[in-house]
Design a protein around this motif. Sequence first.
Motif, PDB file in Angstrom:
ATOM      1  N   THR A  32      20.668   0.992 -20.321  1.00 49.31           N
ATOM      2  CA  THR A  32      21.350   1.454 -19.121  1.00 49.31           C
ATOM      3  C   THR A  32      20.406   1.372 -17.918  1.00 49.31           C
ATOM      4  N   ILE A  33      20.944   1.646 -16.742  1.00 46.62           N
ATOM      5  CA  ILE A  33      20.102   1.649 -15.536  1.00 46.62           C
ATOM      6  C   ILE A  33      19.019   2.710 -15.655  1.00 46.62           C
ATOM      7  N   GLN A  34      19.408   3.914 -16.157  1.00 46.75           N
ATOM      8  CA  GLN A  34      18.411   4.981 -16.343  1.00 46.75           C
ATOM      9  C   GLN A  34      17.319   4.531 -17.295  1.00 46.75           C
ATOM     10  N   PHE A  35      17.715   3.874 -18.382  1.00 48.43           N
ATOM     11  CA  PHE A  35      16.753   3.395 -19.382  1.00 48.43           C
ATOM     12  C   PHE A  35      15.786   2.401 -18.756  1.00 48.43           C
ATOM     13  N   ALA A  36      16.321   1.458 -17.981  1.00 49.69           N
ATOM     14  CA  ALA A  36      15.482   0.417 -17.379  1.00 49.69           C
ATOM     15  C   ALA A  36      14.521   0.996 -16.345  1.00 49.69           C
ATOM     16  N   ILE A  37      15.027   1.921 -15.517  1.00 49.88           N
ATOM     17  CA  ILE A  37      14.166   2.541 -14.501  1.00 49.88           C
ATOM     18  C   ILE A  37      13.040   3.329 -15.162  1.00 49.88           C
ATOM     19  N   ALA A  38      13.395   4.118 -16.183  1.00 53.70           N
ATOM     20  CA  ALA A  38      12.392   4.928 -16.877  1.00 53.70           C
ATOM     21  C   ALA A  38      11.362   4.049 -17.581  1.00 53.70           C
ATOM     22  N   THR A  39      11.823   2.923 -18.143  1.00 50.76           N
ATOM     23  CA  THR A  39      10.899   1.997 -18.809  1.00 50.76           C
ATOM     24  C   THR A  39       9.900   1.410 -17.819  1.00 50.76           C
ATOM     25  N   ALA A  40      10.411   0.971 -16.667  1.00 50.40           N
ATOM     26  CA  ALA A  40       9.522   0.419 -15.645  1.00 50.40           C
ATOM     27  C   ALA A  40       8.531   1.468 -15.149  1.00 50.40           C
ATOM     28  N   ALA A  41       9.011   2.692 -14.952  1.00 49.99           N
ATOM     29  CA  ALA A  41       8.132   3.764 -14.482  1.00 49.99           C
ATOM     30  C   ALA A  41       7.046   4.074 -15.513  1.00 49.99           C
ATOM     31  N   SER A  42       7.427   4.106 -16.781  1.00 47.18           N
ATOM     32  CA  SER A  42       6.442   4.367 -17.835  1.00 47.18           C
ATOM     33  C   SER A  42       5.375   3.290 -17.862  1.00 47.18           C
ATOM     34  N   GLY A  43       5.800   2.038 -17.765  1.00 48.38           N
ATOM     35  CA  GLY A  43       4.839   0.941 -17.793  1.00 48.38           C
ATOM     36  C   GLY A  43       3.900   0.965 -16.611  1.00 48.38           C
ATOM     37  N   LEU A  44       4.443   1.200 -15.424  1.00 48.20           N
ATOM     38  CA  LEU A  44       3.626   1.189 -14.210  1.00 48.20           C
ATOM     39  C   LEU A  44       2.652   2.366 -14.186  1.00 48.20           C
TER      40      LEU A  44
END
Length: 461
Positions: free
Chosen positions: A118-130
Amino acid sequence: MGSALINLAYLAAATLFILGIKGLTHPRTAVRGNQLGAIGMLIAVVTALVDQQVVNYVWIIAGLVIGSGIGALMATRVQMTDMPQMVALLNGFGGIASTLVAGAALLDALQIDLSLVTIQFAIATAASGLIGTVTFWGSMVAFGKLQGIVKDVRLSGAQIINAILLVIALALSGWLVVDPTATWIYWAIVLVSTLLGLSLVFPIGGADMPVVISLLNSYSGIAASAAGFVLNNNALIITGSLVGASGIILTSIMCRAMNRSLTNVLFGIWVASDEAQSSDEVYGGRVKSANAEELAMLMEAARRVVIVPGYGMAVSQAQHAVRDLVNLLEERGAEVEFAIHPVAGRMPGHMNVLLAEADIPYDKMKEMDEINPSFDQTDVVIVIGANDVVNPLARTDPGSPIAGMPILNVDKARSIIVIKRSLSPGFAGIPNPLFAADNTLMLFADAKKGALDIMNALKAV
């Protein structure tokens, strides 16, 4: 377990975390606070495992055994002087764990069902990586600086480089949200964030490392919270939020204690100005050296003594010798207290932990604001390995790198004894006029040996 029981268990764990942090605010309750936090983490881990329908316990047990062994080895061997480095490593491990977990979750979701991304999943994934990657590499550099194996690296245009790297990382994050199937984008985020983490911390001077470690601790919490959104794990979200918020609060407190803005810490370093006086100009012919016997005679008549510990005390592990000196002074009728500067040592509470290790009562440790008004009624101040936190240039020289930094006003005491190996400057790189003051006597010695020599001489008086 039903979802209601799962959430109830996570709520219990979160409550224990909050109570644990509350307990850590005072030494008398710190042990209990640690225990409550550990119980909360045990509940959270067990609940997370039970909540998963498919779990390979062989890998989990292997990870527990290996991780526990490494952790126990590190915890038993690390010296108190190296505790800041230990904290930096733990911050970094937390950050890289969030990065790897988020990446693995993304790959897993793409293999199972694209609708899970989902959008939430993708945003959280990017934030975790960064954030997780910046935390890891920034913490590794901080560890290297504190350990003395990494030097300051000053890049021309560093702020512009950092801004460009941040924009690229954010652009890649947005791209990942739009097209989460392109997993290479996630690893590109990790690569750019690696460069950003290194570039951010390399130029920061050693004097600011305590603030940097506190900030990186906050970053590790934010990364963990983002990973919680990736995994849809309430306990991880709450725990990460607590760590992130407490780290930011601590960072703010430390910046105020150093009269520094967070922006100044991140984008500038303490550098002595060209107009600053040289050591020869400050010390030339004015430093008065004394031996232990002379200092013992001075202290014999002292009724009030204040001890100011610094990093030099930590390096020489002098806290037990200092405790014995305190006991001797108190037996002779003197009132003895400790003046604790918020950024003395290499991390918040560094001096408090060292003194507590030597069984010095907490009520003898006075914070800067509490003890500063009493220095002019103090017979003798003993400065042990401290430098910048007692440098009067912070009050008197507007052009000094430490101008405006709140300091311990030891120069107002009747007599001052400084135990220090040499006249070498502190992290700020500037001389200290206190060492050449009329009411200061220098004992050039290792802190532990100096304290023992004074104690033995005092016994002979």
